[in-house]
Design a protein around this motif. Structure first.
Motif, PDB file in Angstrom:
ATOM      1  N   GLY A  78       0.762  -1.097  -0.092  1.00 29.97           N
ATOM      2  CA  GLY A  78       0.065  -0.196   0.204  1.00 29.97           C
ATOM      3  C   GLY A  78       0.861   1.111   0.123  1.00 29.97           C
ATOM      4  O   GLY A  78       0.180   2.546  -0.124  1.00 29.97           O
ATOM      5  N   MET A  79       2.137   0.996   0.067  1.00 29.37           N
ATOM      6  CA  MET A  79       2.938   2.490   0.127  1.00 29.37           C
ATOM      7  C   MET A  79       3.930   2.360  -0.937  1.00 29.37           C
ATOM      8  O   MET A  79       4.794   1.303  -1.099  1.00 29.37           O
ATOM      9  N   SER A  80       4.284   3.426  -1.307  1.00 29.29           N
ATOM     10  CA  SER A  80       5.457   3.465  -2.324  1.00 29.29           C
ATOM     11  C   SER A  80       6.796   3.451  -1.678  1.00 29.29           C
ATOM     12  O   SER A  80       6.750   3.938  -0.333  1.00 29.29           O
ATOM     13  N   GLN A  81       7.863   3.413  -2.255  1.00 32.07           N
ATOM     14  CA  GLN A  81       8.900   3.475  -1.785  1.00 32.07           C
ATOM     15  C   GLN A  81       9.224   5.141  -0.898  1.00 32.07           C
ATOM     16  O   GLN A  81       9.639   5.159   0.002  1.00 32.07           O
ATOM     17  N   THR A  82       8.854   6.096  -1.632  1.00 29.08           N
ATOM     18  CA  THR A  82       9.051   7.362  -1.153  1.00 29.08           C
ATOM     19  C   THR A  82       8.080   7.455   0.228  1.00 29.08           C
ATOM     20  O   THR A  82       8.628   8.066   1.078  1.00 29.08           O
ATOM     21  N   THR A  83       6.836   6.952   0.209  1.00 26.47           N
ATOM     22  CA  THR A  83       6.196   6.889   1.272  1.00 26.47           C
ATOM     23  C   THR A  83       6.597   6.375   2.395  1.00 26.47           C
ATOM     24  O   THR A  83       6.478   6.796   3.473  1.00 26.47           O
ATOM     25  N   GLN A  84       7.037   5.094   2.435  1.00 28.20           N
ATOM     26  CA  GLN A  84       7.557   4.473   3.088  1.00 28.20           C
ATOM     27  C   GLN A  84       8.856   5.235   3.875  1.00 28.20           C
ATOM     28  O   GLN A  84       8.908   5.133   5.129  1.00 28.20           O
ATOM     29  N   ARG A  85       9.685   5.741   3.093  1.00 27.14           N
ATOM     30  CA  ARG A  85      10.799   6.555   3.496  1.00 27.14           C
ATOM     31  C   ARG A  85      10.395   7.667   4.615  1.00 27.14           C
ATOM     32  O   ARG A  85      10.758   7.935   5.549  1.00 27.14           O
ATOM     33  N   TYR A  86       9.268   8.348   4.030  1.00 31.13           N
ATOM     34  CA  TYR A  86       8.731   9.648   4.701  1.00 31.13           C
ATOM     35  C   TYR A  86       8.098   9.150   6.087  1.00 31.13           C
ATOM     36  O   TYR A  86       8.332   9.705   7.143  1.00 31.13           O
ATOM     37  N   VAL A  87       7.426   8.166   6.186  1.00 26.30           N
ATOM     38  CA  VAL A  87       6.923   7.328   7.397  1.00 26.30           C
ATOM     39  C   VAL A  87       7.892   6.947   8.251  1.00 26.30           C
ATOM     40  O   VAL A  87       7.908   7.145   9.594  1.00 26.30           O
ATOM     41  N   ASP A  88       8.964   6.301   7.797  1.00 26.14           N
ATOM     42  CA  ASP A  88      10.052   5.955   8.550  1.00 26.14           C
ATOM     43  C   ASP A  88      10.604   6.987   9.186  1.00 26.14           C
ATOM     44  O   ASP A  88      11.159   7.300  10.394  1.00 26.14           O
TER      45      ASP A  88
END
Length: 96
Positions: free
Chosen positions: A16-26
């Protein structure tokens, strides 16, 4: 939280998350972690200010420090010293 929640949550993260979204969430959760850690140390510092230090207190501080260093030597230094190749740590890490 049930074990299924963990599986679905971890699986949903990759779907459900793109790589960019995962990076921002982290980065967001890392920032929250750092802020709460700083608040914790400020609160501990404010508590220490209120403690009256006398001669008896300094001896307790020395004993607590010695016990802490001995416990660290046993729980970290001993395993790393006995099995240095298993931990793959830089040379001298366990002797500090």
């Amino acid at each position: 939280m049930a074990p299924a929640d963990l599986v679905v949550g971890n699986h949903g993260r990759t779907l459900g998350m793109s790589q960019t979204t995962q990076r921002y969430v982290d980065v967001f959760w890392e920032l929250i972690h750092e802020i709460l850690n700083a608040v914790l140390f400020v609160l501990i510092g404010m508590e220490v200010i209120l403690i009256p230090f006398g001669p008896g207190m300094w001896s307790a501080v020395v004993v607590a420090l010695a016990v802490t260093l001995l416990a660290r030597a046993q729980t970290v230094g001993l395993p790393v010293g006995l099995a240095p190749g298993w931990f793959k740590l830089p040379r001298g890490t366990g002797r500090g």
